[in-house]
Design a protein around this motif. Structure first.
Motif, PDB file in Angstrom:
ATOM      1  N   ASN A  92      40.393 -21.672   3.103  1.00  0.00           N
ATOM      2  CA  ASN A  92      40.335 -23.103   3.437  1.00  0.00           C
ATOM      3  C   ASN A  92      40.882 -23.344   4.834  1.00  0.00           C
ATOM      4  N   HIS A  93      41.939 -22.621   5.187  1.00  0.00           N
ATOM      5  CA  HIS A  93      42.551 -22.766   6.509  1.00  0.00           C
ATOM      6  C   HIS A  93      41.547 -22.413   7.604  1.00  0.00           C
ATOM      7  N   PHE A  94      40.830 -21.308   7.426  1.00  0.00           N
ATOM      8  CA  PHE A  94      39.822 -20.906   8.397  1.00  0.00           C
ATOM      9  C   PHE A  94      38.738 -21.974   8.514  1.00  0.00           C
ATOM     10  N   CYS A  95      38.211 -22.436   7.386  1.00  0.00           N
ATOM     11  CA  CYS A  95      37.130 -23.429   7.391  1.00  0.00           C
ATOM     12  C   CYS A  95      37.568 -24.728   8.051  1.00  0.00           C
ATOM     13  N   ASP A  96      38.756 -25.206   7.681  1.00  0.00           N
ATOM     14  CA  ASP A  96      39.250 -26.473   8.232  1.00  0.00           C
ATOM     15  C   ASP A  96      39.464 -26.378   9.740  1.00  0.00           C
ATOM     16  N   ASN A  97      40.042 -25.264  10.187  1.00  0.00           N
ATOM     17  CA  ASN A  97      40.283 -25.094  11.616  1.00  0.00           C
ATOM     18  C   ASN A  97      38.983 -24.971  12.398  1.00  0.00           C
ATOM     19  N   LEU A  98      37.995 -24.300  11.803  1.00  0.00           N
ATOM     20  CA  LEU A  98      36.710 -24.163  12.481  1.00  0.00           C
ATOM     21  C   LEU A  98      36.011 -25.511  12.596  1.00  0.00           C
ATOM     22  N   ILE A  99      36.044 -26.298  11.537  1.00  0.00           N
ATOM     23  CA  ILE A  99      35.446 -27.639  11.582  1.00  0.00           C
ATOM     24  C   ILE A  99      36.119 -28.488  12.658  1.00  0.00           C
ATOM     25  N   LYS A 100      37.443 -28.454  12.690  1.00  0.00           N
ATOM     26  CA  LYS A 100      38.191 -29.232  13.681  1.00  0.00           C
ATOM     27  C   LYS A 100      37.858 -28.780  15.091  1.00  0.00           C
ATOM     28  N   TYR A 101      37.811 -27.468  15.291  1.00  0.00           N
ATOM     29  CA  TYR A 101      37.514 -26.924  16.615  1.00  0.00           C
ATOM     30  C   TYR A 101      36.093 -27.292  17.051  1.00  0.00           C
ATOM     31  N   ALA A 102      35.103 -27.078  16.184  1.00  0.00           N
ATOM     32  CA  ALA A 102      33.715 -27.354  16.543  1.00  0.00           C
ATOM     33  C   ALA A 102      33.480 -28.847  16.765  1.00  0.00           C
ATOM     34  N   ASN A 103      34.151 -29.676  15.990  1.00  0.00           N
ATOM     35  CA  ASN A 103      33.987 -31.122  16.159  1.00  0.00           C
ATOM     36  C   ASN A 103      34.587 -31.635  17.467  1.00  0.00           C
ATOM     37  N   SER A 104      35.411 -30.814  18.119  1.00  0.00           N
ATOM     38  CA  SER A 104      35.968 -31.196  19.416  1.00  0.00           C
ATOM     39  C   SER A 104      35.005 -30.878  20.554  1.00  0.00           C
ATOM     40  N   LYS A 105      33.926 -30.129  20.244  1.00  0.00           N
ATOM     41  CA  LYS A 105      32.940 -29.745  21.247  1.00  0.00           C
ATOM     42  C   LYS A 105      31.787 -30.755  21.282  1.00  0.00           C
ATOM     43  N   LYS A 106      31.040 -30.724  22.367  1.00  0.00           N
ATOM     44  CA  LYS A 106      29.886 -31.608  22.498  1.00  0.00           C
ATOM     45  C   LYS A 106      28.769 -31.114  21.603  1.00  0.00           C
ATOM     46  N   GLU A 107      28.230 -31.986  20.789  1.00  0.00           N
ATOM     47  CA  GLU A 107      27.147 -31.605  19.888  1.00  0.00           C
ATOM     48  C   GLU A 107      25.798 -31.969  20.479  1.00  0.00           C
ATOM     49  N   GLN A 108      24.753 -31.381  19.920  1.00  0.00           N
ATOM     50  CA  GLN A 108      23.395 -31.681  20.344  1.00  0.00           C
ATOM     51  C   GLN A 108      22.482 -31.717  19.127  1.00  0.00           C
ATOM     52  N   ILE A 109      21.242 -32.111  19.347  1.00  0.00           N
ATOM     53  CA  ILE A 109      20.268 -32.168  18.270  1.00  0.00           C
ATOM     54  C   ILE A 109      19.862 -30.755  17.884  1.00  0.00           C
ATOM     55  N   GLY A 110      19.760 -30.500  16.590  1.00  0.00           N
ATOM     56  CA  GLY A 110      19.261 -29.214  16.136  1.00  0.00           C
ATOM     57  C   GLY A 110      17.773 -29.097  16.425  1.00  0.00           C
ATOM     58  N   LEU A 111      17.374 -28.071  17.172  1.00  0.00           N
ATOM     59  CA  LEU A 111      15.982 -27.886  17.562  1.00  0.00           C
ATOM     60  C   LEU A 111      15.323 -26.816  16.700  1.00  0.00           C
TER      61      LEU A 111
END
Length: 208
Positions: free
Chosen positions: A16-35
């Motif tokens: 859970n720690h790994f998953c939560d940290n990865l979600i937090k980290y990725a959500n801090s990055k700029k997202e784009q549309i899935g192509l």
């Protein structure tokens, strides 16, 4: 290609720690549309193309290439490749894709492999290679969303019935699925909440 196992499943492999940290980290990055494979750059997508794309795929993504991600995930790729009996020869992974499926978002039937090896448009490590083993990691608790089921599509022969199969009725947080990249799969629409996942493609020389 006849396979004894069409996918290999690891239940709650990531903490859970790994998953939560990865979600937090990725959500801090700029997202784009899935192509999709036919569209390479979001800036090149016109409104009509975008509308057509969203009939096939509607999701938001973040590209990740952090080495620590590969150190975690490659272990499971190798175990699945050996235990399943596939024994595919691969030697390089593309950038990982963090994907968000929010309300009504989905990805319809598709396979991850291409009709020819990568050419000059990719980096030197991918030139002449194909996607062989795909990985999807469930980062969300299944109580955080409804819908979003991960399914495979199988057909035993050209005249046989097409079989749709859920990977598992419930995929607990941290579960990992490894499967050959030529197998068709989809993510059904999310009807409540947000589903987070991590996808990785592992490549090698074309099958002989």
């Amino acid at each position: 290609m006849n396979l004894k196992y069409s996918y290999w499943y690891f239940k709650s492999a990531l903490s859970n720690h790994f998953c939560d940290n990865l979600i937090k980290y990725a959500n801090s990055k700029k997202e784009q549309i899935g192509l999709t494979g036919s569209i390479n750059n979001e800036k090149d997508v016109e409104e009509e193309e975008l509308n057509d794309l969203k009939k096939k795929r509607n999701s938001n993504i973040v590209w990740l290439d952090e080495r620590w991600l590969y150190r975690y995930i490659h272990h499971y790729v190798n175990v699945a490749n050996y235990n399943s009996g596939w024994n595919f020869d691969w030697d390089f992974s593309e950038n990982a894709q963090f994907t968000k499926y929010k309300l009504n978002q989905f990805y319809d039937w598709h396979c991850d492999s291409w009709d020819k090896p990568y050419g000059e448009e990719k980096n030197e490590n991918l030139k002449g290679k194909i996607r062989k083993l795909s990985v999807t990691c469930s980062l969300s608790d299944p109580t955080d969303y409804d819908g979003g089921e991960f399914e495979f599509k199988f057909q035993n022969n050209l005249d046989g019935d097409i079989i749709t199969k859920k990977c598992y009725e419930i995929m607990p947080k941290g579960s990992i699925v490894v499967f050959p990249s030529f197998i068709y799969h989809r993510v059904k629409p999310v009807t409540k909440g947000t589903r987070y996942s991590l996808v990785m493609w592992n490549c090698g020389k074309p099958f002989e």
